[in-house]
Design an enzyme around this catalytic site. Structure first.
Site, PDB file in Angstrom:
ATOM      1  N   PHE A  14       0.934  -1.224  -0.144  1.00 30.21           N
ATOM      2  CA  PHE A  14      -0.176  -0.049  -0.097  1.00 30.21           C
ATOM      3  C   PHE A  14       0.706   1.218  -0.044  1.00 30.21           C
ATOM      4  O   PHE A  14       0.470   2.342  -0.448  1.00 30.21           O
ATOM      5  CB  PHE A  14      -1.197   0.102   1.241  1.00 30.21           C
ATOM      6  CG  PHE A  14      -2.134  -1.072   1.005  1.00 30.21           C
ATOM      7  CD1 PHE A  14      -3.139  -0.593  -0.108  1.00 30.21           C
ATOM      8  CD2 PHE A  14      -2.349  -2.209   1.289  1.00 30.21           C
ATOM      9  CE1 PHE A  14      -4.244  -1.369  -0.478  1.00 30.21           C
ATOM     10  CE2 PHE A  14      -3.324  -3.272   1.161  1.00 30.21           C
ATOM     11  CZ  PHE A  14      -4.362  -2.587   0.232  1.00 30.21           C
ATOM     12  N   GLU A  15       2.000   1.118   0.490  1.00 31.32           N
ATOM     13  CA  GLU A  15       2.998   2.582   0.661  1.00 31.32           C
ATOM     14  C   GLU A  15       3.615   2.432  -0.830  1.00 31.32           C
ATOM     15  O   GLU A  15       3.799   3.507  -1.094  1.00 31.32           O
ATOM     16  CB  GLU A  15       3.959   2.497   1.590  1.00 31.32           C
ATOM     17  CG  GLU A  15       3.447   2.416   3.088  1.00 31.32           C
ATOM     18  CD  GLU A  15       2.565   3.762   3.395  1.00 31.32           C
ATOM     19  OE1 GLU A  15       3.334   4.829   2.605  1.00 31.32           O
ATOM     20  OE2 GLU A  15       1.839   3.882   4.192  1.00 31.32           O
ATOM     21  N   GLY A  16       3.812   1.483  -1.395  1.00 24.66           N
ATOM     22  CA  GLY A  16       4.634   1.687  -2.607  1.00 24.66           C
ATOM     23  C   GLY A  16       6.255   1.862  -2.316  1.00 24.66           C
ATOM     24  O   GLY A  16       6.512   2.281  -1.244  1.00 24.66           O
TER      25      GLY A  16
END
Length: 146
Positions: A14-16
């Site tokens: 989700f953060e990448g």
């Protein structure tokens, strides 16, 4: 407790990963971010890092969030619950979690009601953000799994 590989993978997903510092999308400036959502005074425009450094920063950041969870949650947690809370706090901050209804309900021992609170944290401004809707759904499902 420590974040499991499953928890780290969730945060990474989700953060990448960005190996070049980028500005906050909302402000166009501070806070600058790099790696897997790392922010701080050590991040500035033009900074680039290696994959190894991104992993190191994530590992260091997780220690802070793990300590924060253990400091504000007083009930027993299984590994999945802990990982879900670390992901949540990694995204929103330990302070937001500590002051939340989610933490209050959890510390009262109401795990299901606490889990239902994840989905309330999906807005960017006044609108639900699709990425946050997805993240909170996954965090809730992880929290409820054994």
């Amino acid at each position: 407790m420590q974040t499991s590989q499953r928890g780290m993978d969730l945060i990474k997903e989700f953060e990448g990963r960005e190996l070049e510092a980028y500005p906050d999308p909302g402000t166009g400036g501070d806070p600058w971010t790099i790696g897997y959502g790392h922010t701080g005074s050590d991040v500035y425009p033009g900074l680039t890092i290696t994959q190894e450094k991104a992993e190191q920063l994530l590992s260091e950041d997780l220690k802070y969030f793990e300590k924060g969870i253990l400091g504000c949650i007083s009930v027993p947690l299984n590994q999945n619950q802990f990982d879900a809370l670390v992901s949540f706090a990694y995204n929103l901050g330990v302070g937001a979690l500590a002051e939340s209804t989610l933490a209050r309900l959890l510390n009262e021992g109401n795990y299901q009601a606490a889990a239902d609170q994840f989905e309330r944290w999906v807005n960017a401004g006044d609108e639900p953000m699709p990425g946050l809707v997805s993240r909170r759904h996954v965090e809730k499902e992880l929290f409820l799994s054994t």
